[in-house]
Design an enzyme around this catalytic site. Structure first.
Site, PDB file in Angstrom:
ATOM      1  N   PHE A  22       0.764  -1.115   0.025  1.00  0.00           N
ATOM      2  CA  PHE A  22       0.152   0.024   0.036  1.00  0.00           C
ATOM      3  C   PHE A  22       0.951   1.177  -0.144  1.00  0.00           C
ATOM      4  CE2 PHE A  22      -3.329   2.759   1.083  1.00  0.00           C
ATOM      5  CZ  PHE A  22      -4.401   2.164   0.872  1.00  0.00           C
ATOM      6  N   HIS A  88     -10.615   5.314   9.676  1.00  0.00           N
ATOM      7  CA  HIS A  88      -9.645   4.437   9.236  1.00  0.00           C
ATOM      8  C   HIS A  88      -8.145   4.665   9.450  1.00  0.00           C
ATOM      9  CE1 HIS A  88      -9.146   0.585   7.025  1.00  0.00           C
ATOM     10  NE2 HIS A  88      -8.045   1.093   6.375  1.00  0.00           N
ATOM     11  N   PHE A 113      10.233   0.364  14.001  1.00  0.00           N
ATOM     12  CA  PHE A 113       9.021   0.896  13.258  1.00  0.00           C
ATOM     13  C   PHE A 113       9.415   2.028  12.375  1.00  0.00           C
ATOM     14  CE2 PHE A 113       5.413   3.788  13.788  1.00  0.00           C
ATOM     15  CZ  PHE A 113       4.229   2.927  13.370  1.00  0.00           C
TER      16      PHE A 113
END
Ligand code: INI
Length: 155
Positions: A22, A88, A113
Site C-alpha cells: 500500500f 480508518h 518501526f
C-alpha cells in the site's frame, strides 16, 4: 561506570525487512533507503530477506513469523499510512504500531518501526528520501544498534 553508546556493524547480522505494498511509491523508497544503509554498514546482500505484505496492518503478523523463524537477528518494518477522511487512518496506525511493538517485546529480535504516518503524500515523500531524510535508512542503523544492545546487556 559502564556506558553503551551504540555499535553499528552489520558484518555478521541477518536482517529481515517486511514492507507494505500500500502506497508503494513511498514504501519502495523506504526500502531503497534501508537496503543502501544496510550495505553501507556491512550487511551482506545474502543476509537480507525482504517480504512484501498488502498493507501496514499486515506488518505485525509478517514480523512475528519472521521473528519466530530463527533466520534473522533483527527486523525492519516499513509502511506508509496516509490520513484520509474517516477514522480508518487511526485504526491502521494504532494497530500497526501496537502490533509491531508487541512482536518486538515478545521476541528475541528487535523490530524497528519504519511506518510513516502522515497527513499527505508530500510529507511522506519528504521522509522517504526527501528533505526530511529516509525513515528506512534510520531503521537500518537503528536495528543494528538494537541487536548490539542486546549482546552488550547480556554479555
Ligand atoms: N494500508 C497502508 O499501508 N497505508 C494506508 O494508508 C492504508 N489506508 O489508508 O487505508 C492502508 N490500509 C490497508 C490496511 O493496511 C490493510 O492492508 C487492509 O485493511 C487489509 O487488512
Amino acid at each position: 561506570m559502564n556506558t553503551y553508546t551504540g555499535t553499528i556493524n552489520g558484518e555478521h547480522q541477518r536482517i529481515g525487512i517486511v514492507v507494505a505494498q500500500f502506497n508503494d511509491l513511498v514504501t519502495k523508497r523506504l526500502l531503497e533507503g534501508a537496503l543502501s544503509a544496510l550495505k553501507q554498514f556491512g550487511v551482506p546482500d545474502n543476509a537480507i530477506t525482504v517480504t512484501w505484505v498488502p498493507g501496514a496492518l499486515e506488518l505485525p503478523r509478517a514480523a512475528k513469523l519472521m521473528a519466530g523463524s530463527g533466520k534473522v537477528d533483527g527486523i525492519i518494518a516499513l509502511g506508509a499510512v496516509g490520513r484520509g477522511e474517516t477514522s480508518h487512518y487511526d485504526y491502521v496506525c494504532a494497530n500497526t504500531a501496537s502490533g509491531l511493538a508487541e512482536v518486538s517485546l515478545n521476541s528475541p529480535v528487535p523490530v524497528m518501526f519504519g511506518v510513516l504516518t502522515t497527513d499527505n503524500m508530500n510529507q511522506a515523500m519528504n521522509r522517504a528520501g526527501g528533505k526530511a531524510g529516509n525513515k528506512g535508512s534510520e531503521c537500518a542503523s537503528g536495528v543494528l544498534e538494537m541487536i548490539h544492545l542486546a549482546d552488550w546487556i547480556t554479555a
